[in-house]
Design an enzyme around this catalytic site. Structure first.
Site, PDB file in Angstrom:
ATOM      1  N   ASP A  53       0.869  -1.171   0.000  1.00 29.95           N
ATOM      2  CA  ASP A  53       0.000   0.000   0.000  1.00 29.95           C
ATOM      3  C   ASP A  53       0.908   1.223   0.000  1.00 29.95           C
ATOM      4  O   ASP A  53       1.494   1.576   1.036  1.00 29.95           O
ATOM      5  CB  ASP A  53      -0.905  -0.006   1.227  1.00 29.95           C
ATOM      6  CG  ASP A  53      -1.901   1.150   1.228  1.00 29.95           C
ATOM      7  OD1 ASP A  53      -1.713   2.107   0.439  1.00 29.95           O
ATOM      8  OD2 ASP A  53      -2.872   1.097   2.017  1.00 29.95           O
ATOM      9  N   TYR A 149      -8.401  14.693  -9.649  1.00 31.10           N
ATOM     10  CA  TYR A 149      -7.381  13.855 -10.301  1.00 31.10           C
ATOM     11  C   TYR A 149      -6.377  14.706 -11.084  1.00 31.10           C
ATOM     12  O   TYR A 149      -5.159  14.544 -10.932  1.00 31.10           O
ATOM     13  CB  TYR A 149      -8.083  12.864 -11.229  1.00 31.10           C
ATOM     14  CG  TYR A 149      -7.161  11.911 -11.953  1.00 31.10           C
ATOM     15  CD1 TYR A 149      -6.556  10.850 -11.279  1.00 31.10           C
ATOM     16  CD2 TYR A 149      -6.900  12.064 -13.303  1.00 31.10           C
ATOM     17  CE1 TYR A 149      -5.714   9.977 -11.944  1.00 31.10           C
ATOM     18  CE2 TYR A 149      -6.067  11.192 -13.986  1.00 31.10           C
ATOM     19  CZ  TYR A 149      -5.471  10.151 -13.298  1.00 31.10           C
ATOM     20  OH  TYR A 149      -4.628   9.289 -13.962  1.00 31.10           O
TER      21      TYR A 149
END
Length: 330
Positions: A53, A149
Site C-alpha cells: 500500500d 485527479y
C-alpha cells in the site's frame, strides 16, 4: 539477456504497469512489481511482485530499496464517471502515494524516477470545442485542470521538477492521453471509453440500441498500450526532464469510436445518447511536436488497428460471462 539494471514498476497490478513489466523484461531489466493487488487477468511477468500500500511511507521505502529506475504508475484512477465522482478520495490517495514514493526513491538513491501524469492536467478552458487545437506541454499554465485527479497530477509534476532543480534527483514526467488495449479494466465503473464501448457492443445483438454517455460529438485521441510502454521507456532513457505528451493525434468523436468498434464487431447498433452522464471536456488531442523533437519517435498504431485486439479480448470475456458466442471473423 539481462542488462544488470533493476526497475520498479508501481501500479504493477494495473493495465499499463502489467504491460510495461513485460516490455522491460524484454529489454533486459530485472523487474520488481508493486501494487495493492495482483494483476486481474493474467499472471505477472515480474521477477518479484510486492503487495504494498504505497500510501504508507514504510512500504514505499521497502519496494524502492535496491532499485535503479522507478516507473511510477500507481494511482487511484478510472474513467470520467469515476474521477468526476470521488474528488476527495482520489486526491488524498494519490497525494500520499506520489509524495511517499518520490521521497523513498530519493532516499534510496534511485538513478531515475518517472512519474505518470495525465492529459487531465490541461486547462478546461482550452477544451470546450470538439474541434480542439492539439494541446502543447506549455499549455498546462495558466492552470485549470480536471478537478481532483488532474489537479493532483499537476501538483506532482511540479514536485518532480523541484526535486530535480533543488536536489539533482533525475525525474521524467509523461502525460498520458487515453491509453487502451487488451488486459485492461472493461467493467465495474473505472474503465475508459474504448473498453466500456467494446463491452457494451460485445453484449449486444445486431441492431440493438447502444447507450452512449454525452451527445457523441465530444472528441478524443487514443493510444494503444504497446506504443505507450515503448514511449515510456524511450522517455526514461532520454535526457529530457520536463513533461512530455505521450499519445496520438488521431482525433475522433465518441460516435466515430462507436462506429469503428461496431464495424470490427460486425454489428450494426442504434446510437442513443444520455447527456445527463459525465462526458468530460468537449475536445482533447495531443500535440506531439515536442515528443517527435525529443525522441525522433511517436506512437504509430492507428486507432482501428489497436481496437481489433482490444475488442476481441473484451468480446471473449463478455461471451464467457454471458454464456454465448457471437464472435465475428475479422
Amino acid at each position: 539477456m539481462r542488462n544488470g539494471k533493476t526497475a520498479l514498476v508501481t501500479g504493477a497490478g494495473g493495465f499499463i504497469g502489467h504491460h510495461l513489466i513485460k516490455y522491460l523484461i524484454g529489454q533486459g531489466y530485472v523487474v520488481r512489481g508493486a501494487d495493492i493487488k495482483h494483476p486481474e487477468y493474467e499472471e505477472t511477468a515480474a521477477d518479484e511482485f510486492a503487495i504494498a500500500d504505497l500510501r504508507v511511507p514504510e512500504q514505499c521505502l521497502r519496494v524502492t530499496k535496491g532499485i535503479d529506475e522507478v516507473y511510477h504508475l500507481a494511482a487511484d484512477m478510472g474513467g470520467i464517471g469515476y474521477i468526476s465522482a470521488f474528488h476527495a478520495g482520489i486526491t488524498l490517495n494519490n497525494t500520499l502515494i506520489n509524495v511517499h514514493t518520490l521521497q523513498a526513491a530519493r532516499h534510496h538513491g534511485v538513478k531515475r524516477f518517472m512519474f505518470s501524469s495525465s492529459a487531465c492536467v490541461y486547462p478546461q478552458y482550452l477544451q470546450k470545442d470538439p474541434d480542439v487545437v492539439p494541446l502543447r506541454e506549455e499549455d498546462a499554465f495558466p492552470a485549470d485542470p480536471e478537478e481532483g485527479y488532474g489537479l493532483e497530477k499537476l501538483y506532482t509534476e511540479k514536485l518532480c521538477q523541484y526535486f530535480t532543480e533543488d536536489w539533482n534527483f533525475a525525474t521524467r514526467v509523461v502525460r498520458f492521453h487515453n491509453v487502451y488495449g487488451p488486459l485492461g479494466t472493461y467493467d465495474g465503473g473505472r474503465e475508459k471509453a474504448p473498453a466500456a464501448l467494446s463491452r457494451k457492443i460485445a453484449s449486444l445483438h445486431d441492431g440493438d440500441e447502444l447507450m452512449i454517455w454525452g451527445d457523441g460529438r465530444q472528441t478524443r485521441s487514443f493510444m494503444y498500450v504497446d506504443d505507450c510502454v515503448e514511449g515510456i521507456h524511450r522517455i526514461m532513457r532520454s535526457d529530457y526532464s520536463a513533461p512530455l505528451n505521450l499519445g496520438t493525434d488521431e482525433l475522433v468523436t465518441v460516435d466515430e469510436l462507436v462506429d469503428i468498434i461496431a464495424e470490427i464487431a460486425g454489428k450494426s447498433v442504434k446510437k442513443c445518447h444520455d447527456t445527463s452522464k459525465p462526458q468530460g471536456v468537449r475536445g482533447r488531442n495531443s500535440d506531439n511536436s515536442r515528443l517527435r523533437t525529443v525522441l525522433g519517435w511517436e506512437p504509430k498504431t492507428s486507432l482501428r488497428q489497436g481496437l481489433i485486439p482490444t475488442y476481441r479480448w473484451i468480446e471473449q470475456r463478455v461471451a464467457a460471462e454471458l454464456g454465448f458466442s457471437g464472435i465475428a471473423a475479422e
